[in-house]
Motif scaffolding. Sequence first.
Motif, mmCIF file in Angstrom:
data_model
loop_
_atom_site.group_PDB
_atom_site.id
_atom_site.type_symbol
_atom_site.label_atom_id
_atom_site.label_comp_id
_atom_site.label_asym_id
_atom_site.label_seq_id
_atom_site.Cartn_x
_atom_site.Cartn_y
_atom_site.Cartn_z
ATOM 1 N N ASP A 161 0.784 -1.285 -0.032
ATOM 2 C CA ASP A 161 -0.070 -0.012 -0.110
ATOM 3 C C ASP A 161 0.558 1.140 -0.106
ATOM 4 O O ASP A 161 1.698 1.445 0.940
ATOM 5 C CB ASP A 161 -1.114 0.038 1.332
ATOM 6 N N GLN A 162 0.817 2.087 -1.105
ATOM 7 C CA GLN A 162 1.691 3.276 -1.274
ATOM 8 C C GLN A 162 1.568 4.260 -0.140
ATOM 9 O O GLN A 162 2.497 4.987 0.296
ATOM 10 C CB GLN A 162 1.336 3.789 -2.464
ATOM 11 N N ASP A 163 -0.089 4.455 0.372
ATOM 12 C CA ASP A 163 -0.136 5.724 1.350
ATOM 13 C C ASP A 163 0.557 5.145 2.486
ATOM 14 O O ASP A 163 1.261 5.980 3.435
ATOM 15 C CB ASP A 163 -1.793 5.627 1.534
ATOM 16 N N GLU A 164 0.478 3.929 3.099
ATOM 17 C CA GLU A 164 0.897 3.340 4.307
ATOM 18 C C GLU A 164 2.552 3.355 4.127
ATOM 19 O O GLU A 164 2.996 3.816 5.090
ATOM 20 C CB GLU A 164 0.552 1.924 4.416
ATOM 21 N N LEU A 165 2.936 2.965 2.807
ATOM 22 C CA LEU A 165 4.626 3.226 2.770
ATOM 23 C C LEU A 165 5.051 4.522 3.039
ATOM 24 O O LEU A 165 5.821 4.679 3.549
ATOM 25 C CB LEU A 165 4.698 2.546 1.302
ATOM 26 N N ALA A 166 4.251 5.430 2.479
ATOM 27 C CA ALA A 166 4.549 6.933 2.639
ATOM 28 C C ALA A 166 4.622 7.260 3.940
ATOM 29 O O ALA A 166 5.480 8.095 4.461
ATOM 30 C CB ALA A 166 4.008 7.641 1.785
ATOM 31 N N ARG A 167 3.690 7.038 4.640
ATOM 32 C CA ARG A 167 3.398 7.308 6.129
ATOM 33 C C ARG A 167 4.486 6.965 6.785
ATOM 34 O O ARG A 167 5.118 7.511 7.787
ATOM 35 C CB ARG A 167 1.890 6.925 6.522
ATOM 36 N N ARG A 168 4.899 5.543 6.965
ATOM 37 C CA ARG A 168 5.607 4.862 7.715
ATOM 38 C C ARG A 168 7.157 5.467 7.311
ATOM 39 O O ARG A 168 8.026 5.437 8.298
ATOM 40 C CB ARG A 168 5.724 3.263 7.348
ATOM 41 N N ALA A 169 7.248 5.585 6.185
ATOM 42 C CA ALA A 169 8.837 6.140 5.525
ATOM 43 C C ALA A 169 8.783 7.607 6.346
ATOM 44 O O ALA A 169 9.975 7.899 6.616
ATOM 45 C CB ALA A 169 8.712 6.302 4.031
ATOM 46 N N ALA A 170 8.097 8.544 6.286
ATOM 47 C CA ALA A 170 7.925 9.721 6.896
ATOM 48 C C ALA A 170 8.305 9.796 8.662
ATOM 49 O O ALA A 170 8.899 10.312 9.002
ATOM 50 C CB ALA A 170 6.594 10.502 6.770
ATOM 51 N N GLU A 171 7.793 8.567 9.166
ATOM 52 C CA GLU A 171 7.908 8.372 10.279
ATOM 53 C C GLU A 171 9.498 8.024 10.786
ATOM 54 O O GLU A 171 9.989 8.514 11.879
ATOM 55 C CB GLU A 171 7.143 7.322 10.951
ATOM 56 N N ILE A 172 9.862 7.037 9.895
ATOM 57 C CA ILE A 172 11.304 6.905 9.927
ATOM 58 C C ILE A 172 12.095 7.954 9.830
ATOM 59 O O ILE A 172 13.157 8.099 10.744
ATOM 60 C CB ILE A 172 11.589 5.549 9.028
ATOM 61 N N ARG A 173 12.068 8.765 8.649
ATOM 62 C CA ARG A 173 12.688 9.992 8.646
ATOM 63 C C ARG A 173 12.726 11.033 9.852
ATOM 64 O O ARG A 173 13.697 11.621 10.210
ATOM 65 C CB ARG A 173 12.196 10.592 7.386
ATOM 66 N N ALA A 174 11.438 11.105 10.422
ATOM 67 C CA ALA A 174 11.312 12.082 11.359
ATOM 68 C C ALA A 174 12.141 11.315 12.685
ATOM 69 O O ALA A 174 12.784 12.441 13.419
ATOM 70 C CB ALA A 174 10.070 12.166 11.869
ATOM 71 N N GLU A 175 12.205 10.311 12.718
ATOM 72 C CA GLU A 175 12.831 9.350 13.906
ATOM 73 C C GLU A 175 14.425 9.740 13.843
ATOM 74 O O GLU A 175 15.186 9.871 14.767
ATOM 75 C CB GLU A 175 12.550 8.030 14.110
ATOM 76 N N VAL A 176 14.913 9.387 12.434
ATOM 77 C CA VAL A 176 16.276 9.600 12.246
ATOM 78 C C VAL A 176 16.563 10.882 12.433
ATOM 79 O O VAL A 176 17.728 11.374 12.978
ATOM 80 C CB VAL A 176 16.590 9.231 10.560
ATOM 81 N N ALA A 177 15.866 12.172 12.037
ATOM 82 C CA ALA A 177 16.181 13.276 12.279
ATOM 83 C C ALA A 177 16.521 13.855 13.709
ATOM 84 O O ALA A 177 17.299 14.455 14.140
ATOM 85 C CB ALA A 177 15.100 14.171 11.661
ATOM 86 N N ALA A 178 15.543 13.174 14.328
ATOM 87 C CA ALA A 178 15.324 13.468 16.038
ATOM 88 C C ALA A 178 16.689 12.835 16.571
ATOM 89 O O ALA A 178 17.530 13.355 17.335
ATOM 90 C CB ALA A 178 14.121 12.672 16.719
ATOM 91 N N HIS A 179 17.119 11.432 16.041
ATOM 92 C CA HIS A 179 18.268 10.872 16.489
ATOM 93 C C HIS A 179 19.394 11.650 16.328
ATOM 94 O O HIS A 179 20.384 11.764 16.977
ATOM 95 C CB HIS A 179 18.207 9.505 16.327
#
Length: 924
Positions: free
Chosen positions: A534-552
């Motif tokens: 699912d592309q929407d799910e993929l985009a949402r999860r990818a954004a979460e990971i990028r935000a987490e990496v930025a915080a780290h």
Amino acid sequence: MPGIDAFLQRLFGSANERKIKRFWTTVKEINELEPRFKPMTDEELQAMTPAFKERLANGETLEDILPEAFAVVREAAQRTLGQRHFDVQLVGGMVLHYGNIAEMKTGEGKTLVATLAVYLNALAGEGVHVVTVNDYLAKRDSDWMGQIYRFLGLTVGVIVHGLSDEERRANYAADITYGTNNEFGFDYLRDNMKYSIDTMVQRGHSYVIVDEVDSILIDEARTPLIISGPTEDLTEQYRKVDALIPSLIPPKRQGKDVPPEEKGDYELDEKQRQVTLTDQGNEHMVQLLREAGLLSHGDLYDIDNISLVHFVNQSLKAHKLFQKDKDYIVKNNEVIIIDEFTGRMMQGRRFSEGLHQALEAKEGVTVQPENVTLASITFQNYFRLYDKLAGMTGTAMTEAGEFMDIYNLEVMEIPTNLPVKREDFDDEVYRTFDEKNEAVIKLIEEAQKRGQPVLVGTTSIEKSEHLSDLLKKRKIVHAVLNARYHEQEAQIVAQAGRPGQVTIATNMAGRGTDIQLGGNADMRIKQELGGIVDQDELARRAAEIRAEVAAHKERVIAAGGLYIIGTERHESRRIDNQLRGRSGRQGDPGASKFFLSLQDDLMRIFGSERMDAVLTRLGLQEGEAITHPWVNKALEKAQQKVEARNFEIRKQILKYDNVLNDQRKVIFEQRKVIMQSDDVSDEIKEYRATVVEELVERHIPPKAYAEQWDAAGLHQEIIDIFGLDLPIVEWTKEEGIADEEVRERVLKEVETRAAERTANFTVELMRYVEKAILLQTLDHLWREHIINLEHLRQYVGLRGYGQRDPLNEYKGEAFELFESLLSRLRIDVIRQLMHVVINTEQPPPEMPHDEPRQMIATKPEFGGAEAGQGGEPDPYRGQRTIVNRERDVAVDPNDPSTWGKVQRNAPCPCGSGRKFKHCHGALV
């Protein structure tokens, strides 16, 4: 560009500034072209490639179109990869284009920099090679950077181990070809063992960029590439001798003034990487060999027992110089070499001269047969084949003198895009391993508590695993990166920058993956979200990971960035600098510190006794360390001594290989001329005339008296070589006859017989046979010549004891051997052509081979050991028989088709008295 010159002056000083300054005018010109190319459609941008090619065809040079070509590549990179070249990267691209070495810090984007020079030079249509240190990086870079080239209409190939001839040829035909140094070198050697131009895979050596240029042209250049073939099986001998080595008595003390009773059976010199038997050891070994039934008569060094000396020496090296889990590992019933510079497993590579067999016997795994050299070349001489050579690395300045001396390459240090913020602390020196390890663990714990990622560098698998065990006892979570976990390498490196992450690595040269603070978001997305459709799910999860990496990342930056801990100094400063360079990329903060002990190899081998005495006098307590800039200076001098010694070794190897290289060029060029020619009858006719002239001159010397003539000897040689029974003795008895008359008569008879044989076999078939025999005999004698030169080099060193220069002695005798090779070539070719029996019922076979010959492509290891790429049956080599042999037929000396299988060292069935391999066997 305002302020750039002042920045360079302040950071690098005037010397490097003068080298780099001239490029900034062009950088400004490229930047001014950006508004022209940015609005273009993809089709318009892609149309620039044929336009550039047309301009080159009309007389413009690569330098004329450089600014526009670079601007086009920058725009294409932004559209395909989402990456725009920094200005300093444009400078790096120009340094590469002009045939220099670009030294760029880790994380500055060397892979992207190469695309600028690669694209520009690929427009010339002669092929560009990009050399990487391993197959993984070759594949990755050809796919990754290939997006730019393909977008702009260029073709991209990649050369990795295991490709067929056809696949290699297609990849070399591409505009841009990625591959490893070993594969390029071995393909060159294989090409010069082919029997047809059509079967060669490389199409020339125009321009090459070498990634990790210091690793490839310095570290790996100590030893040549070798292609070898099988010899007789001596595996049982290695096992028997190996069983005796543990019985040898080890030395109690080392040194010059040690009494004989304390020297033991062998002397070990770790500094020179040598181990030799003492007088006592020789006597003991002779006794052991006799008891084992391996030495039936004489002494160990009698000429009849010289092969036993070889087995003993290699087994002794295997036991005393080579350590499991440091120099090699045992995996799946195989001894696999570990690269000392990268810590990687060298799958398929083998030590040579019997050392690998000795290690296999030592470890109790299957002992593989030895091989003999078929072809060889050093990296120095291979890469000097290119019209233009360039390189890039993070650490080359320490070897700038060698690059200029050997390769005529200038090293230019490219400024970083952002200032380096890493803090490099002075080394801490402890008395023992345990004290040092305790200090390392304490620093790891402190860094982990504040959320700072740590990369710990070790020099061997054994030491990385020992440190790992200590961390486990302290319950410190960590990852281990060494040859045992090669498969997980990219993932481990990519996530080594996460908060509190601890990574232990065995050497960090040429890893090809940046450590990003906070972790690598793209790698995590690929790993964690690979199964989501699912592309929407993929985009949402990818954004979460990028935000987490930025915080780290913010957390890691606050903690001080990546902390590099070196647990030992390497022999080469460059390896230490490569480890340090992993921290502080692209302006990130970071820190580094090296911990040493007097028990470390470098300290122990290079004068730790004096330092230990000094530390004792200073009253250094257990657990205390000495930290001072003077210590760093002393260590740097020790490393410089090792580097200077290694440079001398490489220079010496190159001096000897240059002698072989001059001869190699002659032979390879001659082979190419023969392969390109459909008719070599003129050369064969010249051979016949020369052979007759040499024979007559040897047996009937000019101006010699008739009673000094050896007419009977000449008669016999003409029978042996030409198959002609001529009345030579009667001729020489004729009154007034001279050597010229005899020569003319013999040559006339020889030419008549040659014409008759051509008429009998048809001109077409005879032309084919002449070409096939000429190539096969040339190869056979060249292989023997290489082996003779190897043996010559081994014993010519002893001439130094007689106050004679070994190199000059080698040059003189190598030239004589080469002259002898050419003479034997003429004689052997003519002998075979005058005796060969051809089955005219079969059409002549095509020149390309179809019978694979078992070959191993090897790369020797320093000190006479060898290692190389390959180890599988090689599809690139084989020689077609030109006679039709059948079994179960009565043997007819005049009909090779009745001989069946003949052993190489057996007498030739034709009755010539020569060994089969030197007679008709040379056809196989």
